[in-house]
Design a protein around this motif. Structure first.
Motif, PDB file in Angstrom:
ATOM      1  N   MET A  49     -44.749  19.668 -30.156  1.00 33.39           N
ATOM      2  CA  MET A  49     -43.612  19.010 -30.801  1.00 33.39           C
ATOM      3  C   MET A  49     -43.145  19.733 -32.067  1.00 33.39           C
ATOM      4  N   TYR A 102     -45.668  13.314 -22.731  1.00 29.37           N
ATOM      5  CA  TYR A 102     -45.386  14.437 -21.842  1.00 29.37           C
ATOM      6  C   TYR A 102     -43.888  14.751 -21.781  1.00 29.37           C
ATOM      7  N   THR A 103     -43.060  13.699 -21.767  1.00 27.92           N
ATOM      8  CA  THR A 103     -41.612  13.899 -21.615  1.00 27.92           C
ATOM      9  C   THR A 103     -40.874  13.982 -22.948  1.00 27.92           C
ATOM     10  N   ASP A 105     -39.001  14.992 -26.072  1.00 30.36           N
ATOM     11  CA  ASP A 105     -38.365  16.226 -26.537  1.00 30.36           C
ATOM     12  C   ASP A 105     -37.746  16.059 -27.920  1.00 30.36           C
ATOM     13  N   ASP A 106     -38.059  14.916 -28.569  1.00 31.76           N
ATOM     14  CA  ASP A 106     -37.609  14.722 -29.941  1.00 31.76           C
ATOM     15  C   ASP A 106     -38.665  13.925 -30.704  1.00 31.76           C
ATOM     16  N   THR A 109     -39.190   9.891 -30.072  1.00 34.63           N
ATOM     17  CA  THR A 109     -39.905   9.555 -28.836  1.00 34.63           C
ATOM     18  C   THR A 109     -41.400   9.794 -28.993  1.00 34.63           C
ATOM     19  N   ARG A 175     -48.318  20.314 -22.682  1.00 34.94           N
ATOM     20  CA  ARG A 175     -47.779  19.146 -21.972  1.00 34.94           C
ATOM     21  C   ARG A 175     -48.558  18.887 -20.675  1.00 34.94           C
TER      22      ARG A 175
END
Length: 207
Positions: A49, A102-103, A105-106, A109, A175
């Motif tokens: 991240m 896992y999902t 992208d910011d 989240t 991930r």
């Protein structure tokens, strides 16, 4: 009697308590996932991240507060819906957290995923102790809590090792590492489904 001899004796004796034995195996799996998350959360935050050290420290601080809230509130939840249902809800929460992480992208989240982990972390510890206590013979609580502790310690090896191995094999893909760890929660949830706590409680009281 030597310590390991006593442990083996207790494991053999646990066969007559099939629900307790199954739950101890369940603990081994879901705790492997928890230990991996605890040990590697900071690494994941920085590597996957791109969190700064300051952001990571703040994240850890907030998650610890959330974990305390989860542990406090779990008792009320367990009283309301029962041992197995409450534990199943916690494991489902862990699976949801893995999918979120896992999902993600910011940052928002990932913050959401981290706080779900905090709630589930506190709840899982409270749940594990409560169910082991409920399924253990009253005069042998210390003996079976010792097995609970052994399962937790063994899990602290397998979880991080799985994450590290997957990350290494897939050339630093953190991930995929966290997704692999999620498999431990899925197995734990499947094992939990076969436990009848009232049958286990009767076996404990009749022993």
């Amino acid at each position: 009697e030597k310590p390991w001899g006593r442990v083996l004796h207790t494991i053999r004796h646990a066969r007559q308590f099939r629900d307790l034995r199954r739950f101890l195996v369940c603990i081994l799996f879901y705790q492997a996932g928890i230990m991996a998350v605890i040990a590697l959360a900071a690494i994941y935050a920085q590597e996957a991240m791109n969190f700064t050290t300051q952001q990571t420290l703040m994240l850890i601080l907030v998650v610890n507060v959330t974990a305390a809230a989860g542990a406090f509130g779990f008792g009320y939840l367990q009283d309301a819906i029962g041992h197995v249902r409450a534990m199943a809800l916690v494991l489902a929460g862990w699976i949801a957290m893995i999918l979120l992480a896992y999902t993600a992208d910011d940052a928002p989240t990932f913050w959401a995923a981290a706080n779900v982990a905090g709630l589930c972390m506190g709840s899982a510890q409270a749940a594990g102790r409560a169910i082991v206590g409920y399924l253990s013979p009253p005069d042998r609580l210390a003996e079976f809590f010792g097995l609970w502790g052994l399962a937790v310690k063994a899990a602290s090896i397998f979880g991080p090792l799985t994450y590290g191995t997957v990350t290494w094999v897939f050339e630093g893909d953190h991930r995929l590492g966290i997704l692999a760890v999620g498999a431990y929660f899925v197995v734990g949830l499947a094992l939990l489904a076969g436990i009848d706590v009232e049958r286990g409680r009767r076996a404990a009281l009749e022993s």
